[in-house]
Design a protein around this motif. Structure first.
Motif, short mmCIF file in Angstrom:
data_model
loop_
_atom_site.label_atom_id
_atom_site.label_comp_id
_atom_site.label_asym_id
_atom_site.label_seq_id
_atom_site.Cartn_x
_atom_site.Cartn_y
_atom_site.Cartn_z
N VAL A 87 0.83 -1.21 0.00
CA VAL A 87 0.00 0.00 0.00
C VAL A 87 0.86 1.26 0.00
N PHE A 88 2.02 1.23 0.70
CA PHE A 88 2.88 2.42 0.73
C PHE A 88 3.48 2.76 -0.64
N ASN A 89 3.43 1.82 -1.57
CA ASN A 89 3.86 2.14 -2.94
C ASN A 89 2.91 3.15 -3.60
N ALA A 90 1.67 3.18 -3.11
CA ALA A 90 0.66 4.04 -3.74
C ALA A 90 0.29 5.27 -2.92
N VAL A 91 0.31 5.14 -1.57
CA VAL A 91 -0.10 6.28 -0.72
C VAL A 91 0.92 6.51 0.39
N PRO A 92 0.98 7.77 0.94
CA PRO A 92 1.98 8.07 1.97
C PRO A 92 1.56 7.70 3.40
N GLN A 93 0.29 7.30 3.59
CA GLN A 93 -0.18 7.09 4.96
C GLN A 93 -1.16 5.93 5.03
N ILE A 94 -1.06 5.14 6.12
CA ILE A 94 -2.12 4.14 6.38
C ILE A 94 -2.63 4.33 7.81
N LEU A 95 -3.84 3.85 8.04
CA LEU A 95 -4.44 3.91 9.38
C LEU A 95 -4.57 2.49 9.92
N ILE A 96 -4.15 2.30 11.16
CA ILE A 96 -4.32 1.02 11.86
C ILE A 96 -5.44 1.24 12.87
N GLU A 97 -6.52 0.44 12.75
CA GLU A 97 -7.70 0.68 13.59
C GLU A 97 -8.18 -0.58 14.30
N GLU A 98 -8.95 -0.38 15.39
CA GLU A 98 -9.53 -1.55 16.06
C GLU A 98 -10.51 -2.22 15.10
N TYR A 99 -10.58 -3.54 15.18
CA TYR A 99 -11.39 -4.34 14.25
C TYR A 99 -12.78 -4.55 14.84
N LEU A 100 -13.81 -4.09 14.10
CA LEU A 100 -15.18 -4.09 14.64
C LEU A 100 -16.10 -5.07 13.90
N ALA A 101 -15.53 -6.08 13.26
CA ALA A 101 -16.35 -7.01 12.47
C ALA A 101 -17.43 -7.64 13.35
N GLY A 102 -18.61 -7.83 12.73
CA GLY A 102 -19.71 -8.45 13.48
C GLY A 102 -20.62 -7.42 14.12
N TRP A 103 -20.14 -6.15 14.28
CA TRP A 103 -21.02 -5.09 14.77
C TRP A 103 -21.97 -4.69 13.64
N LYS A 104 -23.12 -4.13 14.01
CA LYS A 104 -24.06 -3.64 12.98
C LYS A 104 -23.49 -2.36 12.35
N GLU A 105 -23.80 -2.15 11.09
CA GLU A 105 -23.38 -0.90 10.44
C GLU A 105 -24.62 -0.07 10.13
N VAL A 106 -24.64 1.16 10.64
CA VAL A 106 -25.81 2.03 10.53
C VAL A 106 -25.35 3.39 10.01
N GLU A 107 -26.20 4.04 9.23
CA GLU A 107 -25.82 5.34 8.65
C GLU A 107 -26.98 6.32 8.77
N TYR A 108 -26.67 7.57 9.05
CA TYR A 108 -27.67 8.64 9.10
C TYR A 108 -27.29 9.72 8.10
N GLU A 109 -28.29 10.24 7.37
CA GLU A 109 -28.07 11.40 6.48
C GLU A 109 -28.57 12.63 7.22
N ILE A 110 -27.71 13.62 7.34
CA ILE A 110 -28.03 14.82 8.15
C ILE A 110 -27.94 16.07 7.27
N VAL A 111 -28.87 17.02 7.45
CA VAL A 111 -28.69 18.33 6.83
C VAL A 111 -28.73 19.41 7.92
N ARG A 112 -27.89 20.46 7.70
CA ARG A 112 -27.80 21.55 8.69
C ARG A 112 -27.68 22.87 7.96
N ASP A 113 -28.37 23.89 8.48
CA ASP A 113 -28.27 25.20 7.82
C ASP A 113 -27.32 26.12 8.58
N VAL A 114 -27.14 27.31 8.05
CA VAL A 114 -26.15 28.26 8.57
C VAL A 114 -26.49 28.71 10.00
N SER A 115 -27.76 28.59 10.40
CA SER A 115 -28.15 28.97 11.77
C SER A 115 -28.05 27.80 12.74
N GLY A 116 -27.66 26.64 12.24
CA GLY A 116 -27.53 25.47 13.13
C GLY A 116 -28.79 24.64 13.25
#
Length: 534
Positions: free
Chosen positions: A61-90
């Motif tokens: 991977v370092f042949n292609a990019v300058p940085q990698i991230l090593i993270e805790e492995y969360l396999a088996g957890w549910k994956e959930v996503e929220y779409e949020i919109v916010r205006d200039v007043s909050g």
């Protein structure tokens, strides 16, 4: 930034060389998740089990990019996503929340996704929504963004995996799933409008400062095209390999799942009627492939239990029980005579006339006739973003067998049906959609009402303001006939929908519908390679 407001994120260490990557992995503990920096679609990411594997993968991977991230492995957890919109007043709202059928470890773009979430408790839903609103406010985002979570099914613990302040495939899906035009609203918000100053595009009456209410379920399914690449690896994981997707709308999980499978155009007529043969389906359930959903069906058909498959895959049992129901209905259809009740149960579970015919040893046309005799017809429902709480005049429609009344009347004027191109795949992409949309524009200029049928949430043709009526539904003979009969429309354009629409031309002509332009017989002579050669 998220630590400042006590929001949980995955433990993560960035590394610029192989040695610091190994030190980071020791600190977090194997197995770890490795991600490559500055890359989209999960490129260069994956599970790493030991130092030897990490050294080999990281060097690559370092042949292609300058940085990698090593993270805790969360396999088996549910994956959930929220779409949020916010205006200039909050002012901030959660437009849509989605849940992956596949747990963590499989990229969202590779997973079946349902909206709204089906297996979260109210506490979990509200907790994640509150974290999302707080996070977006803290980051000061104006416009639209999505926030992805891993949720521990055992104890409700969570991690924010990523926040994208951009429109992605998920955002396109959320717009089409809810009828809330995210890109349109985001553009206005970035120009300084407040949420309450923007009209709701569907009702033309209420404002955009509302969270859509869904009285239906939307399911997205990815379309892979790996068979065209002979030496490709069919395993799926944290790198995205899918090239397209479909979205199905309905009122039960089995209904939308089987609809989506037919929409993919991969030769499968539903969960139980697919072209694949498995020597060992359990191996494809444990290590996911692009055929895993069908492997689950075959394993259940052979007697493997929901609990066993949950242990193999970590897929939530709520989803697996529904798959088991579909398998049970299939077995009942094989054993029993078709009655009014058994036919209705099968249609509500998303079985097509063709599959019901195969299972009950009848012709597809006979099943359709029997269905009409029993008055089992799909009803047409509209997406109004308000679950019917306010009056809405929308032209965004789908068909379901869970309902008693149609939400609309036929157009009642000269109208033409234009078939879209279905999901993107290798060799078929946005060019057909361009043709479809321009055909509709031309027909409308000539004072002809237009009806589009398509199943791809990534297209312009499935924007509900492009045609007089949009049926977000299957491009199959059964479904197109249902819509044509309801609308009393005789003219149909197949020539701008590519292969899927062209392949329906002969059957549609035989059913008495008028194909605009080239005759169905001549389309067949050009499409069928043997006929063309001779």
């Amino acid at each position: 930034a998220l630590a400042e407001i006590n929001v949980n994120t995955a433990k993560s260490i960035s590394a610029n060389n192989v040695e610091s990557a190994c030190k980071g992995a020791e600190k977090i503990g194997y197995p770890i998740m490795m991600r490559s920096g500055y890359s989209l679609g999960g490129l260069g990411s994956g599970r790493i089990d030991n130092e030897k594997e990490l050294r080999a993968r990281a060097s690559e991977v370092f042949n292609a990019v300058p940085q990698i991230l090593i993270e805790e492995y969360l396999a088996g957890w549910k994956e959930v996503e929220y779409e949020i919109v916010r205006d200039v007043s909050g002012n901030t709202i959660a437009v849509c929340n989605m849940e992956n059928f596949d747990p963590m470890g499989i990229h969202t773009g590779e997973s079946i996704v349902v909206a709204p979430s089906q297996t979260l408790t109210n506490n979990e839903y509200q907790m994640l929504r509150e974290v999302a609103l707080r996070t977006i406010d803290h980051l000061g985002i104006i416009g639209e963004c999505n926030i992805q979570y891993a949720l521990n099914p055992k104890n409700g613990d969570y991690r924010v995996i990523e926040v994208n302040a951009r429109l992605s495939r998920s955002s396109a899906l959320a717009s089409k799933a809810t009828g809330y035009p995210l890109a349109f609203v985001a553009a206005k918000l970035m120009l300084g409008y407040k949420l309450y100053q923007i009209k709701n595009s569907v009702t033309k009456d209420t404002s955009a400062f509302f969270e859509p209410a869904l009285d239906y379920i939307a399911l997205k399914m990815p379309r892979w095209d790996l068979a065209k690449l002979k030496s490709s690896d069919h395993n799926i994981g944290s790198e995205m390999k899918s090239v397209g997707e479909v979205m199905a709308l309905g009122r039960s999980f089995p209904e939308v799942l089987q609809k989506a499978i037919r929409m993919l155009n991969i030769g499968a007529e539903g969960l139980t009627a697919h072209p694949y043969e498995f020597k060992n389906p359990i191996s494809e359930i444990k290590v996911a492939t692009d055929r895993r959903i069908f492997a689950i069906n075959d394993a259940m058909d052979s007697g493997r239990s929901v609990d066993q498959i949950h242990n193999d895959s970590k897929i939530d049992k709520w989803f697996l029980h529904h798959l088991q129901d579909i398998v049970n209905i299939k077995k009942d259809l094989e054993k029993q005579k078709l009655t009014n009740d058994s036919l209705l149960v099968a249609k509500k579970a998303g079985f097509s006339d063709k599959v019901i015919g195969q299972l009950s040893k009848k012709d597809e046309v006979k099943v359709r006739e029997l269905r009409k005799k029993y008055a089992i017809k799909p009803v047409i429902k509209l997406i109004d973003t308000l679950a019917g709480e306010f009056d809405a005049t929308t032209n965004y429609l789908y068909l379901t067998y869970h309902g008693d009344t149609n939400d609309i009347k036929p157009l009642g004027q000269k109208s033409s049906v234009v078939l879209g191109s279905g999901p993107y795949c290798i060799g078929s992409s946005v060019e057909f959609d361009w043709c479809c949309v321009n055909t509709v524009k031309t027909l409308r200029r000539n004072k002809i009402k237009t009806i589009i049928i398509n199943s791809n949430p990534e297209t312009v043709s499935t924007d509900f303001d492009r045609s007089d009526r949009l049926y977000f539904d299957e491009l199959t003979l059964e479904r197109v006939s249902d819509i044509m009969d309801f609308e009393n429309s005789k003219d149909i354009v197949v020539s701008v929908g590519g292969q899927i629409a062209n392949n329906l031309s002969t059957k549609l002509a035989e059913s008495g519908y008028k194909i605009m332009g080239t005759s169905a017989q001549d389309i067949d002579r050009a499409e069928d390679r043997q006929k063309f050669s001779s």
